[in-house]
Enzyme design. Sequence first.
Site, mmCIF file in Angstrom:
data_model
loop_
_atom_site.group_PDB
_atom_site.id
_atom_site.type_symbol
_atom_site.label_atom_id
_atom_site.label_comp_id
_atom_site.label_asym_id
_atom_site.label_seq_id
_atom_site.Cartn_x
_atom_site.Cartn_y
_atom_site.Cartn_z
ATOM 1 N N LYS A 181 0.859 -1.178 0.000
ATOM 2 C CA LYS A 181 0.000 0.000 0.000
ATOM 3 C C LYS A 181 0.897 1.230 0.000
ATOM 4 O O LYS A 181 1.610 1.490 0.970
ATOM 5 C CB LYS A 181 -0.927 -0.033 1.227
ATOM 6 C CG LYS A 181 -2.000 1.048 1.222
ATOM 7 C CD LYS A 181 -1.531 2.252 1.972
ATOM 8 C CE LYS A 181 -2.600 3.332 2.049
ATOM 9 N NZ LYS A 181 -2.041 4.601 2.598
ATOM 10 N N GLY A 238 5.108 3.202 11.239
ATOM 11 C CA GLY A 238 4.388 4.469 11.245
ATOM 12 C C GLY A 238 4.038 4.910 12.653
ATOM 13 O O GLY A 238 4.700 4.537 13.625
ATOM 14 N N SER A 239 2.967 5.669 12.744
ATOM 15 C CA SER A 239 2.574 6.265 14.017
ATOM 16 C C SER A 239 1.905 5.247 14.937
ATOM 17 O O SER A 239 1.369 4.229 14.487
ATOM 18 C CB SER A 239 1.611 7.430 13.770
ATOM 19 O OG SER A 239 0.360 6.941 13.299
ATOM 20 N N GLY A 242 -2.057 5.224 14.047
ATOM 21 C CA GLY A 242 -2.417 4.463 12.859
ATOM 22 C C GLY A 242 -2.100 2.989 13.005
ATOM 23 O O GLY A 242 -2.904 2.124 12.630
ATOM 24 N N GLY A 243 -0.915 2.682 13.554
ATOM 25 C CA GLY A 243 -0.529 1.291 13.698
ATOM 26 C C GLY A 243 -1.399 0.531 14.672
ATOM 27 O O GLY A 243 -1.754 -0.630 14.432
ATOM 28 N N GLU A 262 5.816 -1.308 13.741
ATOM 29 C CA GLU A 262 6.756 -0.475 14.482
ATOM 30 C C GLU A 262 6.079 0.862 14.706
ATOM 31 O O GLU A 262 5.774 1.579 13.756
ATOM 32 C CB GLU A 262 8.051 -0.290 13.692
ATOM 33 C CG GLU A 262 9.087 0.534 14.432
ATOM 34 C CD GLU A 262 10.162 1.053 13.507
ATOM 35 O OE1 GLU A 262 10.460 2.259 13.585
ATOM 36 O OE2 GLU A 262 10.686 0.259 12.700
ATOM 37 N N CYS A 299 12.808 6.972 13.619
ATOM 38 C CA CYS A 299 12.165 6.191 14.669
ATOM 39 C C CYS A 299 13.098 5.979 15.855
ATOM 40 O O CYS A 299 12.638 5.672 16.952
ATOM 41 C CB CYS A 299 11.682 4.854 14.114
ATOM 42 S SG CYS A 299 12.872 4.028 13.053
ATOM 43 N N GLU A 387 5.969 10.343 22.227
ATOM 44 C CA GLU A 387 6.916 10.690 21.171
ATOM 45 C C GLU A 387 6.535 12.010 20.514
ATOM 46 O O GLU A 387 5.379 12.228 20.168
ATOM 47 C CB GLU A 387 6.953 9.590 20.112
ATOM 48 C CG GLU A 387 7.930 9.864 18.976
ATOM 49 C CD GLU A 387 7.883 8.801 17.899
ATOM 50 O OE1 GLU A 387 8.868 8.674 17.142
ATOM 51 O OE2 GLU A 387 6.857 8.101 17.791
#
Length: 504
Positions: A181, A238-239, A242-243, A262, A299, A387
């Site tokens: 994606k 990603g965030s 969202g994750g 992650e 990250c 974060e």
Amino acid sequence: MTALTGQHYINGAWTVGGTTFQSDPVSGDPVTVYCGGAAEIDAAMQAAEAAFATYGWTSREDRAGLLDAIADEIDARGDDLTAYGSAETGLPAARLNGERGRTCGQLRLFADHIRKGAFLDRRFDPALPDRAPLPRPDLRMIQRPLGPVGVFGASNFPLAFSTAGGDTAAALAAGCPVVYKGHPGHPATGEIVAQAIAAAVQKTGMPKGTFGFVQSNTNAAGEALVQHPLTRAVGFTGSYRGGKALFDLAMARPEPIPFFGELGAINPVFILPAAATARAAAIGTGWAGSLTMGVGQFCTNPGVVVVPDAQADAFIGAAQDALAQVAPTPMLTGGTAEGYRAGVAQAASHASVQTCLNAGGTGREGGPALFVVAGTDWLANPDLAAEMFGPAGIVIRAKDQGEVHQIAQALHGQLTCTLQMDDADLDAARALVPVLERKAGRLLVNAFPTGVEVADSMVHGGPFPASTNFGATSVGTLAIRRFTRPVCYQDMPQALLPQDLQDQ
């Protein structure tokens, strides 16, 4: 420049599907891209499932040939990737050229890894027909590919963690077709890499559905990819927000699947007393450089430092001086910049937090920020452990080593934890390491965590929320284990065994 289609790549063909959207580059003209959804994901996943019937049983040498061919095709498009990548993300050419080298290097590393075959973990217990009281059958075990894998691209690494990044390389090495994606932050860069993969698939004679590419700037395609019944695992960088939403979808399926996400970290740095006394200022300058590398969009960005209160002023002064020299710089996306400034504002809103520097920037830019807080106040305000994805850091003044241990114990899962220490700090470090080992996937001494070596022994992962599976890594050859599972064959005729399990 490489011609762009703005289309999806499904079952070996470039195809339109869905409405369109325009990219939002830092410089240059936007590109128009088709926005795929559930229909395009389904078509790509159906093709991937059909491909798996062949690709899942290819030889390791054939798959290694594909990985090498992808690397060659990416290198052949290097100038265009740098030009488009820099325009879309604002990353400098030198950074993108280095990232392309890393991307091709990890593809070739996985090719070499599967040629050696150690990842198969082959085990053989020969039959013992005369064993008493019961005979033992012939037992053979090997790691086998899962099936089609869904992969999400990361905004901060448009090459190394995106279309042909580590997740894609590991899955293809394992024998799993990939449906990717695309990330809307760099659709042109993503398409050029997809063109490279498509060319390599064709040149090496692999099935058409071995790789699928669906562009989208909505949540619909991502949700469809996670929920599709043919998806056997997902790789995500990603965030947290969202994750975690996608992880929950993966777990809520009628048949839950592994979701290797992650989700970020604050990667704390602990400066021990002797090191702080001897070189607090030098550490502060070095930390500021690591904090602002890539506009803090790593990250492994070391967002928190724990320093003894008695030596904190020297560290803070040096860090502040270094950060003050860093001008606001365009961030990866407008949304990234907005989120960063919101995080900075949240940290600055605490009455107990001292703001030493706040050059947050405007528009798409992000500038450095530096905050200082006492250990007791950091412990009392858990939101300070969130974060801030950008060049902002918090210095925690610890009154003694007891408080340092309290801070370490209070940490959530991290990708990294770092010790800055001298020889005289060995006893303090020995007491702290058992705590930090349970908090992070990688422990460092006298370095900074930005920069992740692609190697056999690397672990890029950690306890939740750094990642959703602490037994895995998204960097290094161990990553292949995410996309395989052990299968035992009992009394199986040689002709029915996988080639790698047959008697040689």
